[in-house]
Write an enzyme that holds these catalytic residues in place. Structure first.
Site, PDB file in Angstrom:
ATOM      1  N   ARG A  70     -70.888   5.660   2.588  1.00 25.22           N
ATOM      2  CA  ARG A  70     -69.416   5.684   2.700  1.00 25.22           C
ATOM      3  C   ARG A  70     -68.761   4.991   1.511  1.00 25.22           C
ATOM      4  O   ARG A  70     -67.726   5.401   1.014  1.00 25.22           O
ATOM      5  CB  ARG A  70     -68.973   5.014   4.004  1.00 25.22           C
ATOM      6  CG  ARG A  70     -69.141   5.948   5.177  1.00 25.22           C
ATOM      7  CD  ARG A  70     -68.630   5.364   6.456  1.00 25.22           C
ATOM      8  NE  ARG A  70     -67.202   5.100   6.449  1.00 25.22           N
ATOM      9  CZ  ARG A  70     -66.594   4.358   7.357  1.00 25.22           C
ATOM     10  NH1 ARG A  70     -67.290   3.803   8.336  1.00 25.22           N
ATOM     11  NH2 ARG A  70     -65.294   4.162   7.305  1.00 25.22           N
ATOM     12  N   ASN A 102     -57.701   1.184   8.025  1.00 21.43           N
ATOM     13  CA  ASN A 102     -58.689   1.733   7.095  1.00 21.43           C
ATOM     14  C   ASN A 102     -59.458   0.618   6.387  1.00 21.43           C
ATOM     15  O   ASN A 102     -58.910  -0.442   6.125  1.00 21.43           O
ATOM     16  CB  ASN A 102     -58.010   2.624   6.063  1.00 21.43           C
ATOM     17  CG  ASN A 102     -57.296   3.787   6.725  1.00 21.43           C
ATOM     18  OD1 ASN A 102     -57.558   4.086   7.892  1.00 21.43           O
ATOM     19  ND2 ASN A 102     -56.401   4.417   6.011  1.00 21.43           N
ATOM     20  N   HIS A 119     -59.371  -3.649  10.487  1.00 25.13           N
ATOM     21  CA  HIS A 119     -60.764  -3.279  10.764  1.00 25.13           C
ATOM     22  C   HIS A 119     -61.722  -3.649   9.634  1.00 25.13           C
ATOM     23  O   HIS A 119     -62.822  -3.124   9.558  1.00 25.13           O
ATOM     24  CB  HIS A 119     -60.854  -1.773  11.081  1.00 25.13           C
ATOM     25  CG  HIS A 119     -60.230  -1.409  12.394  1.00 25.13           C
ATOM     26  ND1 HIS A 119     -59.870  -0.134  12.747  1.00 25.13           N
ATOM     27  CD2 HIS A 119     -59.897  -2.189  13.462  1.00 25.13           C
ATOM     28  CE1 HIS A 119     -59.348  -0.135  13.970  1.00 25.13           C
ATOM     29  NE2 HIS A 119     -59.342  -1.373  14.421  1.00 25.13           N
ATOM     30  N   CYS A 127     -72.694 -13.097   5.520  1.00 30.62           N
ATOM     31  CA  CYS A 127     -74.013 -13.395   6.089  1.00 30.62           C
ATOM     32  C   CYS A 127     -73.867 -13.642   7.590  1.00 30.62           C
ATOM     33  O   CYS A 127     -72.995 -14.402   8.008  1.00 30.62           O
ATOM     34  CB  CYS A 127     -74.584 -14.632   5.396  1.00 30.62           C
ATOM     35  SG  CYS A 127     -76.067 -15.258   6.212  1.00 30.62           S
ATOM     36  N   CYS A 150     -79.561 -18.124   2.228  1.00 26.86           N
ATOM     37  CA  CYS A 150     -80.074 -18.874   3.389  1.00 26.86           C
ATOM     38  C   CYS A 150     -81.138 -18.072   4.143  1.00 26.86           C
ATOM     39  O   CYS A 150     -81.735 -18.576   5.096  1.00 26.86           O
ATOM     40  CB  CYS A 150     -78.928 -19.245   4.331  1.00 26.86           C
ATOM     41  SG  CYS A 150     -78.388 -17.890   5.389  1.00 26.86           S
ATOM     42  N   GLY A 187     -50.741   8.800   9.784  1.00 26.44           N
ATOM     43  CA  GLY A 187     -52.133   9.266   9.802  1.00 26.44           C
ATOM     44  C   GLY A 187     -53.053   8.524  10.741  1.00 26.44           C
ATOM     45  O   GLY A 187     -54.205   8.257  10.400  1.00 26.44           O
ATOM     46  N   THR A 188     -52.538   8.202  11.929  1.00 28.23           N
ATOM     47  CA  THR A 188     -53.427   7.592  12.917  1.00 28.23           C
ATOM     48  C   THR A 188     -53.264   8.302  14.249  1.00 28.23           C
ATOM     49  O   THR A 188     -52.147   8.686  14.623  1.00 28.23           O
ATOM     50  CB  THR A 188     -53.189   6.070  13.081  1.00 28.23           C
ATOM     51  OG1 THR A 188     -54.055   5.578  14.115  1.00 28.23           O
ATOM     52  CG2 THR A 188     -51.751   5.720  13.413  1.00 28.23           C
TER      53      THR A 188
HETATM   54  P1  OAD Z   1     -58.425   9.180  13.542  1.00 31.26           P
HETATM   55  O1  OAD Z   1     -59.487  10.001  12.907  1.00 31.26           O
HETATM   56  O2  OAD Z   1     -58.556   8.866  14.987  1.00 31.26           O
HETATM   57  O3  OAD Z   1     -57.013   9.899  13.341  1.00 31.26           O
HETATM   58  C1  OAD Z   1     -56.606  10.405  12.111  1.00 31.26           C
HETATM   59  C2  OAD Z   1     -55.190  10.924  12.256  1.00 31.26           C
HETATM   60  O4  OAD Z   1     -54.745  11.340  10.970  1.00 31.26           O
HETATM   61  C3  OAD Z   1     -55.021  12.115  13.193  1.00 31.26           C
HETATM   62  O5  OAD Z   1     -53.926  11.866  14.068  1.00 31.26           O
HETATM   63  C4  OAD Z   1     -54.728  13.283  12.236  1.00 31.26           C
HETATM   64  O6  OAD Z   1     -53.874  14.240  12.832  1.00 31.26           O
HETATM   65  C5  OAD Z   1     -54.044  12.565  11.097  1.00 31.26           C
HETATM   66  N1  OAD Z   1     -54.128  13.222   9.769  1.00 31.26           N
HETATM   67  C6  OAD Z   1     -55.174  13.878   9.212  1.00 31.26           C
HETATM   68  N2  OAD Z   1     -54.898  14.266   7.960  1.00 31.26           N
HETATM   69  C7  OAD Z   1     -53.636  13.837   7.686  1.00 31.26           C
HETATM   70  C8  OAD Z   1     -52.786  13.897   6.537  1.00 31.26           C
HETATM   71  N3  OAD Z   1     -53.165  14.488   5.420  1.00 31.26           N
HETATM   72  N4  OAD Z   1     -51.559  13.321   6.630  1.00 31.26           N
HETATM   73  C9  OAD Z   1     -51.152  12.711   7.788  1.00 31.26           C
HETATM   74  N5  OAD Z   1     -51.919  12.613   8.882  1.00 31.26           N
HETATM   75  C10 OAD Z   1     -53.153  13.160   8.852  1.00 31.26           C
HETATM   76  O7  OAD Z   1     -58.277   7.862  12.646  1.00 31.26           O
HETATM   77  P2  OAD Z   1     -57.636   6.438  13.043  1.00 31.26           P
HETATM   78  O8  OAD Z   1     -56.468   6.612  13.941  1.00 31.26           O
HETATM   79  O9  OAD Z   1     -57.437   5.708  11.784  1.00 31.26           O
HETATM   80  O10 OAD Z   1     -62.278   2.095  13.535  1.00 31.26           O
HETATM   81  O11 OAD Z   1     -58.828   5.787  13.848  1.00 31.26           O
HETATM   82  C11 OAD Z   1     -58.714   4.459  14.284  1.00 31.26           C
HETATM   83  C12 OAD Z   1     -60.051   3.767  14.208  1.00 31.26           C
HETATM   84  O12 OAD Z   1     -61.044   4.549  14.894  1.00 31.26           O
HETATM   85  C13 OAD Z   1     -60.613   3.618  12.800  1.00 31.26           C
HETATM   86  O13 OAD Z   1     -60.060   2.532  12.108  1.00 31.26           O
HETATM   87  C14 OAD Z   1     -62.077   3.439  13.064  1.00 31.26           C
HETATM   88  C15 OAD Z   1     -62.304   4.456  14.161  1.00 31.26           C
HETATM   89  O14 OAD Z   1     -63.323   4.149  15.055  1.00 31.26           O
HETATM   90  C16 OAD Z   1     -63.310   1.363  13.061  1.00 31.26           C
HETATM   91  O15 OAD Z   1     -64.114   1.806  12.280  1.00 31.26           O
HETATM   92  C17 OAD Z   1     -63.357  -0.014  13.602  1.00 31.26           C
END
Ligand code: OAD
Length: 251
Positions: A70, A102, A119, A127, A150, A187-188
């Site tokens: 990644r 992110n 996150h 460590c 360590c 974008g969440t």
């Molecule tokens: P998700 O993958 O759950 O959601 C991504 C969002 O972005 C969706 O609602 C899509 O519709 C939207 N999207 C995709 N492309 C886009 C674009 N070009 N412009 C605008 N929106 C777009 O991701 P997160 O909500 O970030 O946690 O997920 C939350 C957490 O779940 C992450 O931080 C991660 C994961 O498990 C950890 O790793 C701790």
């Protein structure tokens, strides 16, 4: 949509403190996969095998391979216009705070100055025995599973399932949500807690919520303004609005 932009222009004309609450979708146009949806990471990989402390203890090599993979994708990619516009908006408002789920470090790379990472950050490590930080080091060279002086295993500084969020980042994000004028949620899917609370805290405190997403989400029902489309296309249009309205820079 035009109506929504007009509404936004009005809101931004008097706003001084802006919060951008971002998720994986903001980096999608940089080529970083999101987590959910058809091509989402968690559709192909099992979080319990990769993003989990017990999994790390059982198979640190596998977990490190995954994070190195990644990290490579992140290093080969760059912040996109959405990250860059957020950074540029620092020239137009008194306070621009980024609260991100992110781990890709793109908001920092784009030049945003106040960034709370809920996150973790893929460039940082620590460590598990003594807690010493091993940030921004290329830990793969010569060893698959890096070890601290360590003797302890070094792990990525990423919040895994079942772990607490970094306390400072979360409480500062809460404060930013309580005291801002406008919060953009970009974008969440807003389904992962406690991070998703940040948007609800802003709403409860009477702040204007602006959602930018390619589709409707859990939050759409409470958003005051909803802009459907790609973040990398919508944010440059918002910058244009702000430039027209605030042609003399900061208030
Ligand atoms: P998700 O993958 O759950 O959601 C991504 C969002 O972005 C969706 O609602 C899509 O519709 C939207 N999207 C995709 N492309 C886009 C674009 N070009 N412009 C605008 N929106 C777009 O991701 P997160 O909500 O970030 O946690 O997920 C939350 C957490 O779940 C992450 O931080 C991660 C994961 O498990 C950890 O790793 C701790």
């Amino acid at each position: 949509m035009l109506q929504q932009y007009e509404k936004l222009k009005k809101v931004l004309s008097s706003a001084k403190k802006i919060v951008f609450f971002t998720g994986a979708g903001i980096s999608a146009e940089s080529g970083i996969p999101t987590f959910r949806g058809k091509d989402g990471i968690w559709n192909k990989m099992k979080p319990e095998e990769l993003a989990n402390f017990n999994a790390f203890l059982c198979n640190p090599e596998l977990v490190w391979d995954w994070y190195q993979y990644r990290k490579k994708i992140v290093h080969e990619a760059s912040p996109n216009p959405a990250h860059l516009v957020i950074s540029e908006l620092q020239n137009y408002f008194d306070e621009v705070t980024v609260v991100t789920q992110n781990v890709d470090n793109f908001h920092n790379r784009a030049g945003s100055k106040i960034v709370y990472e809920l996150h973790g950050n893929i460039e940082k490590n620590y460590c598990i025995s003594c807690g010493k930080r091993h940030d921004f080091e290329n830990l793969v060279v010569g060893e698959k599973v890096p070890k601290c002086e360590c003797g302890g295993l070094i792990r990525p500084d990423i919040v895994w399932f079942g772990e607490y969020l970094p306390e400072d980042a979360y409480s500062l994000s809460e404060l930013a949500a309580e005291t801002c004028d406008v919060m953009f949620v970009i974008g969440t899917s807003a389904v992962v807690y406690p991070a998703a609370n940040i948007a609800y805290i802003a709403k409860r405190n009477g702040k204007i919520l602006v959602e930018i997403n390619i589709e409707r989400t859990e939050l759409s029902g409470i958003a005051d303004i909803s802009l459907i489309g790609k973040a990398g296309e919508i944010l440059p249009q918002i910058l244009q609005l702000v430039k027209e309205e605030k042609s003399y820079g900061k208030n």
